[in-house]
Design a protein around this motif. Sequence first.
Motif, short mmCIF file in Angstrom:
data_model
loop_
_atom_site.label_atom_id
_atom_site.label_comp_id
_atom_site.label_asym_id
_atom_site.label_seq_id
_atom_site.Cartn_x
_atom_site.Cartn_y
_atom_site.Cartn_z
N VAL A 265 8.72 -6.52 14.90
CA VAL A 265 7.94 -6.99 13.75
C VAL A 265 6.74 -7.78 14.23
N ARG A 266 5.70 -7.87 13.39
CA ARG A 266 4.51 -8.64 13.74
C ARG A 266 4.77 -10.11 13.48
N VAL A 267 4.80 -10.90 14.53
CA VAL A 267 5.06 -12.33 14.44
C VAL A 267 3.75 -13.06 14.15
N VAL A 268 3.76 -13.89 13.10
CA VAL A 268 2.59 -14.70 12.74
C VAL A 268 2.75 -16.11 13.29
N GLU A 269 3.95 -16.67 13.16
CA GLU A 269 4.27 -17.99 13.72
C GLU A 269 5.62 -17.89 14.41
N GLU A 270 5.68 -18.23 15.67
CA GLU A 270 6.96 -18.25 16.39
C GLU A 270 7.79 -19.42 15.88
N PRO A 271 9.09 -19.43 16.18
CA PRO A 271 9.94 -20.53 15.71
C PRO A 271 9.41 -21.90 16.16
N GLU B 220 9.35 -27.81 11.46
CA GLU B 220 8.46 -28.30 10.40
C GLU B 220 9.16 -29.45 9.69
N VAL B 221 8.50 -30.03 8.70
CA VAL B 221 9.10 -31.14 7.97
C VAL B 221 10.38 -30.73 7.24
N PHE B 222 10.51 -29.45 6.91
CA PHE B 222 11.71 -28.96 6.21
C PHE B 222 12.71 -28.33 7.16
N GLY B 223 12.42 -28.30 8.45
CA GLY B 223 13.35 -27.76 9.43
C GLY B 223 12.75 -26.63 10.25
N ARG B 224 13.60 -25.91 10.95
CA ARG B 224 13.21 -24.82 11.84
C ARG B 224 12.68 -23.66 11.00
N THR B 225 11.59 -23.03 11.46
CA THR B 225 10.98 -21.96 10.69
C THR B 225 10.21 -21.00 11.60
N PHE B 226 9.97 -19.80 11.09
CA PHE B 226 9.04 -18.86 11.71
C PHE B 226 8.52 -17.95 10.61
N VAL B 227 7.42 -17.23 10.91
CA VAL B 227 6.80 -16.34 9.92
C VAL B 227 6.46 -15.02 10.59
N ILE B 228 6.79 -13.92 9.88
CA ILE B 228 6.36 -12.59 10.30
C ILE B 228 5.50 -12.00 9.19
N ALA B 229 4.94 -10.82 9.43
CA ALA B 229 4.16 -10.13 8.40
C ALA B 229 4.71 -8.72 8.21
N ASP B 230 4.68 -8.26 6.95
CA ASP B 230 5.08 -6.88 6.66
C ASP B 230 3.90 -5.95 6.97
N PRO B 231 4.04 -4.65 6.79
CA PRO B 231 2.95 -3.73 7.12
C PRO B 231 1.64 -3.99 6.37
N ALA C 160 9.49 -0.04 1.70
CA ALA C 160 10.91 -0.03 1.34
C ALA C 160 11.76 0.14 2.60
N THR C 161 11.34 0.99 3.50
CA THR C 161 12.05 1.17 4.77
C THR C 161 12.03 -0.12 5.57
N PHE C 162 10.86 -0.78 5.62
CA PHE C 162 10.70 -2.04 6.36
C PHE C 162 11.65 -3.10 5.81
N TYR C 163 11.62 -3.34 4.50
CA TYR C 163 12.45 -4.39 3.90
C TYR C 163 13.94 -4.02 3.89
N SER C 164 14.26 -2.75 3.72
CA SER C 164 15.67 -2.34 3.79
C SER C 164 16.25 -2.67 5.15
N SER C 165 15.50 -2.37 6.19
CA SER C 165 15.94 -2.66 7.55
C SER C 165 15.96 -4.15 7.83
N LEU C 166 14.90 -4.84 7.43
CA LEU C 166 14.76 -6.27 7.71
C LEU C 166 15.88 -7.08 7.05
N THR D 178 0.82 -1.21 0.00
CA THR D 178 0.00 0.00 0.00
C THR D 178 0.85 1.26 0.00
N ASP D 179 1.89 1.28 0.84
CA ASP D 179 2.77 2.44 0.98
C ASP D 179 4.19 2.01 0.62
N VAL D 180 4.62 2.34 -0.59
CA VAL D 180 5.93 1.90 -1.08
C VAL D 180 7.06 2.41 -0.20
N ASP D 181 6.99 3.65 0.22
CA ASP D 181 8.07 4.21 1.05
C ASP D 181 8.19 3.48 2.38
#
Length: 121
Positions: free
Chosen positions: A90-96, A99-110, A18-24, A12-15
């Motif tokens: 960051v907004r955590v969707v799934e904590e570490p 899984e069948v493919f190994g250790r994982t977690f999921v966050i969400a962008d803005p 971009a700040t979020f992903y640059s930092s992440l 929705t907001d490119v700026d």
Amino acid sequence: MAAPNLFLIYVTDVDASATFYSSLFEIEPSFTSPRYVAFEVAPGVLFALWAGRREHAVPGTPRTSEVGLMMPGTASAVDEVYSRWAARGVRVVEEPHDEVFGRTFVIADPDGNLVRVSPVD
């Protein structure tokens, strides 16, 4: 045959995104315009943010993509990334978890796009 070389995330907001992903990801954009920002993540491969046409750049537009970041090393490498990102608020969707493919977690962008961290396949 050519391989995909542009991975586009609708935002929705490119700026702000971009700040979020640059930092992440600790990278800087290789191209910037009012509704489109690209990051070169490998030679000839772009990860880009796009608001689309002005009438599409509204919060009600569904955002359903998932970006993957595959980490080399052991499960502790995934946990270390989680700790760094969680400390940034960051907004955590799934904590570490394992899984069948190994250790994982999921966050969400803005915009609600998902970012999954997992081990290298």
